[in-house]
Design an enzyme around this catalytic site. Structure first.
Site, mmCIF file in Angstrom:
data_model
loop_
_atom_site.group_PDB
_atom_site.id
_atom_site.type_symbol
_atom_site.label_atom_id
_atom_site.label_comp_id
_atom_site.label_asym_id
_atom_site.label_seq_id
_atom_site.Cartn_x
_atom_site.Cartn_y
_atom_site.Cartn_z
ATOM 1 N N HIS A 25 48.816 54.094 24.660
ATOM 2 C CA HIS A 25 48.819 53.638 25.986
ATOM 3 C C HIS A 25 47.409 53.548 26.412
ATOM 4 O O HIS A 25 47.422 52.606 27.305
ATOM 5 C CB HIS A 25 49.359 54.824 26.622
ATOM 6 C CG HIS A 25 50.982 55.060 26.228
ATOM 7 N ND1 HIS A 25 51.888 54.562 27.141
ATOM 8 C CD2 HIS A 25 51.530 55.750 25.234
ATOM 9 C CE1 HIS A 25 53.206 54.665 26.468
ATOM 10 N NE2 HIS A 25 52.676 55.436 25.261
ATOM 11 N N ASP A 123 50.198 54.002 34.085
ATOM 12 C CA ASP A 123 51.125 53.816 32.957
ATOM 13 C C ASP A 123 52.452 53.803 33.548
ATOM 14 O O ASP A 123 52.594 54.938 34.288
ATOM 15 C CB ASP A 123 50.891 54.686 31.936
ATOM 16 C CG ASP A 123 51.745 54.624 30.488
ATOM 17 O OD1 ASP A 123 52.821 54.600 30.385
ATOM 18 O OD2 ASP A 123 51.110 53.890 29.471
ATOM 19 N N THR A 145 53.733 49.380 28.314
ATOM 20 C CA THR A 145 52.918 49.168 27.006
ATOM 21 C C THR A 145 53.901 49.108 25.932
ATOM 22 O O THR A 145 53.795 49.113 24.743
ATOM 23 C CB THR A 145 52.127 50.680 26.724
ATOM 24 O OG1 THR A 145 52.979 51.712 26.511
ATOM 25 C CG2 THR A 145 51.121 50.674 27.604
ATOM 26 N N TRP A 339 41.140 55.474 9.159
ATOM 27 C CA TRP A 339 41.437 54.860 10.605
ATOM 28 C C TRP A 339 40.439 53.346 10.290
ATOM 29 O O TRP A 339 39.482 53.288 9.648
ATOM 30 C CB TRP A 339 40.883 55.303 11.788
ATOM 31 C CG TRP A 339 41.732 55.098 12.947
ATOM 32 C CD1 TRP A 339 40.983 54.448 14.118
ATOM 33 C CD2 TRP A 339 43.145 54.962 13.241
ATOM 34 N NE1 TRP A 339 42.037 54.241 15.220
ATOM 35 C CE2 TRP A 339 43.193 54.445 14.696
ATOM 36 C CE3 TRP A 339 44.055 55.343 12.608
ATOM 37 C CZ2 TRP A 339 44.576 54.419 15.164
ATOM 38 C CZ3 TRP A 339 45.633 55.238 13.423
ATOM 39 C CH2 TRP A 339 45.571 54.767 14.409
ATOM 40 N N HIS A 357 54.549 50.517 11.517
ATOM 41 C CA HIS A 357 55.483 51.283 12.199
ATOM 42 C C HIS A 357 56.246 50.667 13.462
ATOM 43 O O HIS A 357 57.116 51.335 14.076
ATOM 44 C CB HIS A 357 54.832 52.609 12.673
ATOM 45 C CG HIS A 357 54.073 52.360 13.979
ATOM 46 N ND1 HIS A 357 53.081 51.632 13.875
ATOM 47 C CD2 HIS A 357 53.896 53.013 15.225
ATOM 48 C CE1 HIS A 357 52.368 51.459 15.157
ATOM 49 N NE2 HIS A 357 52.866 52.544 15.929
ATOM 50 N N GLY A 359 55.162 50.077 16.441
ATOM 51 C CA GLY A 359 54.629 50.210 17.809
ATOM 52 C C GLY A 359 54.360 48.866 18.303
ATOM 53 O O GLY A 359 53.998 48.020 17.717
ATOM 54 N N SER A 362 50.663 47.387 18.040
ATOM 55 C CA SER A 362 50.451 46.950 16.311
ATOM 56 C C SER A 362 51.257 45.377 16.188
ATOM 57 O O SER A 362 50.979 44.702 15.776
ATOM 58 C CB SER A 362 50.845 47.934 15.540
ATOM 59 O OG SER A 362 49.977 49.051 15.491
ATOM 60 N N ASP A 381 60.797 52.943 20.936
ATOM 61 C CA ASP A 381 60.902 51.371 20.951
ATOM 62 C C ASP A 381 60.627 50.871 19.624
ATOM 63 O O ASP A 381 61.019 49.616 19.688
ATOM 64 C CB ASP A 381 59.651 50.825 22.164
ATOM 65 C CG ASP A 381 58.485 51.185 21.614
ATOM 66 O OD1 ASP A 381 57.978 52.145 21.115
ATOM 67 O OD2 ASP A 381 57.489 50.343 21.521
#
Length: 459
Positions: A25, A123, A145, A339, A357, A359, A362, A381
């Site tokens: 977010h 948000d 988002t 990372w 995943h 998201g 991504s 989501d």
């Protein structure tokens, strides 16, 4: 220049932005902040001390830390709330944060020697912010988002609940398609993990939908040509204007990373042939158990493809990092990092697929770079994004049955090696081209940025 001076000189209007304190977010909100700053607005960021961004990366913004900056407030010692996990703070602050937010907004509105405040952008999951803004006659826009498709499914949760999907226990029906959203299967709805009764997350989602509809405008990290049918529905059902802006094509998210990014693998990546590496990352929150982790590892190994695998510390339950991996696992085929600067990796010519995943950040970053996906969604989501990419745009392979090394290896080879993969890659390239056209003068994304700037300037 000091921080305060840089944010005010030559800037005639101020925008206050308030992101949710989680990586997925924070990234789009700070990308939006950078975009608005580039258009001449002064930027103030409200943020919790929890998961605070690296403010030194944003000397042109003013940061104000709110909600959890009293160490003696006993309410925060109760976190995480039962069943809320990582999002306990969202639930708590939505319950108790109204007065403090209103007070902070009043201070901004009354501040002297600063540009006047045009609006508040929060948000969408900070649904309590709508009443605070309304009480001060301050326009509140929301940043969503996730996708428009996801919002429409979330808006239909009460209907899906009434139809029994959220409480369905018949596993024989999991492969059925959902009549109200034909692209979805029943198991996608189940995988969202919302419960029928006493579900605080489901309640927060419903409040988010309600207050998003009551807002002065909605900003989406998307573009018109990607979700045109969904946009038509949103424009029909919500009076507030919508602005679809592909943030990854305007600003990188690297500067808002909460984790230190490893760059030591780039010399290795630079040496790999084009489209030969599978990039693997499952986001900033998800976890797997040791058995699942080993299935992922064996699936990668059995695929015989080169890979760059992001394993966040704590990703494996009960392990600090990658201790469960067998000796000699990596060899020359793979690299593991804690990372990575994801947008830069996805833009690299050596990357041929993204195992994700699903998201929305991504997913959308992959779309922006024309990289086909392998989807392993966890909850929320993510199963919706995976299904949309695999079954609507057909730029992804959806791993629907958990972590099985044979299926993992097969999915990777389908995208990277098999003839089917060429069709998937071509569709991903076409989708990227649609986005690039939208960014040119007269294109939908270009026009959306101009419209948002004009709208905020009109307040």
């Amino acid at each position: 220049m000091d921080n305060q001076t840089e944010t005010t000189v030559g800037r005639h209007r101020k925008v206050i932005l308030f992101p949710l304190p989680y990586q997925g977010h924070i990234n789009p909100m700070l990308q939006l902040a950078n975009l608005l700053y580039s258009k001449g607005f002064s930027i103030t960021i409200f943020h919790t001390n929890f998961n605070k961004p690296k403010t030194t990366n944003y000397p042109h913004f003013t940061f104000k830390f709110i909600l959890d900056n009293d160490p003696d407030d006993q309410r925060y010692s109760k976190l995480p709330l039962q069943g809320m996990g990582a999002f306990a703070r969202v639930f708590l602050f939505n319950q108790i944060g109204g007065d403090q937010l209103r007070h902070q907004l009043e201070l901004e509105l009354l501040a002297k020697d600063e540009p006047p405040v045009s609006c508040l952008i929060t948000d969408s999951l900070w649904h309590f912010a709508q009443s605070a803004a309304d009480s001060l006659s301050l326009p509140r826009l929301v940043l969503r988002t996730s996708s428009l498709f996801c919002f429409l499914v979330y808006a239909s949760l009460p209907l899906l609940d009434d139809l029994g999907y959220l409480s369905l226990s018949d596993n024989n029906r999991l492969e059925e398609h959902v009549i109200e959203f034909p692209v979805l299967k029943v198991k996608d709805i189940k995988k969202m993990a919302f419960k029928r009764d006493n579900d605080a997350i489901g309640e927060a989602i419903c409040n988010m939908v309600k207050q998003t509809k009551a807002s002065s405008g909605i900003i989406w990290n998307s573009f018109k040509e990607l979700e045109e049918p969904e946009l038509e529905t949103v424009l029909r059902d919500i009076p507030a204007p919508s602005f679809l802006i592909p943030f990854p094509k305007h600003f990188t998210a690297s500067s808002s990373s909460l984790l230190d990014q490893d760059r030591t693998f780039f010399p290795w990546l630079d040496q790999q042939p084009p489209n030969s590496v599978v990039y693997v990352s499952f986001g900033s929150v998800a976890q797997v158990n040791e058995k699942e982790f080993l299935e992922i590892a064996h699936g990668l190994e059995d695929s015989k493809q080169s890979f760059l695998w992001v394993v966040r510390p704590g990703f494996v339950e009960g392990s600090a990092w990658v201790e469960p991996l067998p000796d000699g696992f990596l060899g020359e085929k793979g690299r593991i990092v804690e990372w990575a600067p994801q947008q830069e990796v996805l833009a690299h010519e050596a990357v041929g697929a993204f195992w994700t995943h699903s998201g929305w950040n991504s997913t959308f970053e992959s779309v922006c770079e024309g990289v086909p996906m392998i989807c392993s969604p966890f909850w929320g989501d993510q199963p919706l994004d995976a299904r949309y990419m695999s079954d609507v745009w057909k730029v992804a392979v959806y791993l629907e049955n958990g972590w099985k090394r044979e299926e993992i290896s097969s999915a990777i080879r389908r995208v990277m090696v098999d003839e089917e993969g060429e069709d998937i890659k071509e569709r991903a390239r076409v989708l990227k081209q649609k986005l690039q056209v939208s960014l040119k003068k007269g294109g939908s994304s270009y026009e959306s940025v101009d419209a948002l700037v004009a709208y905020i300037s009109s307040f």
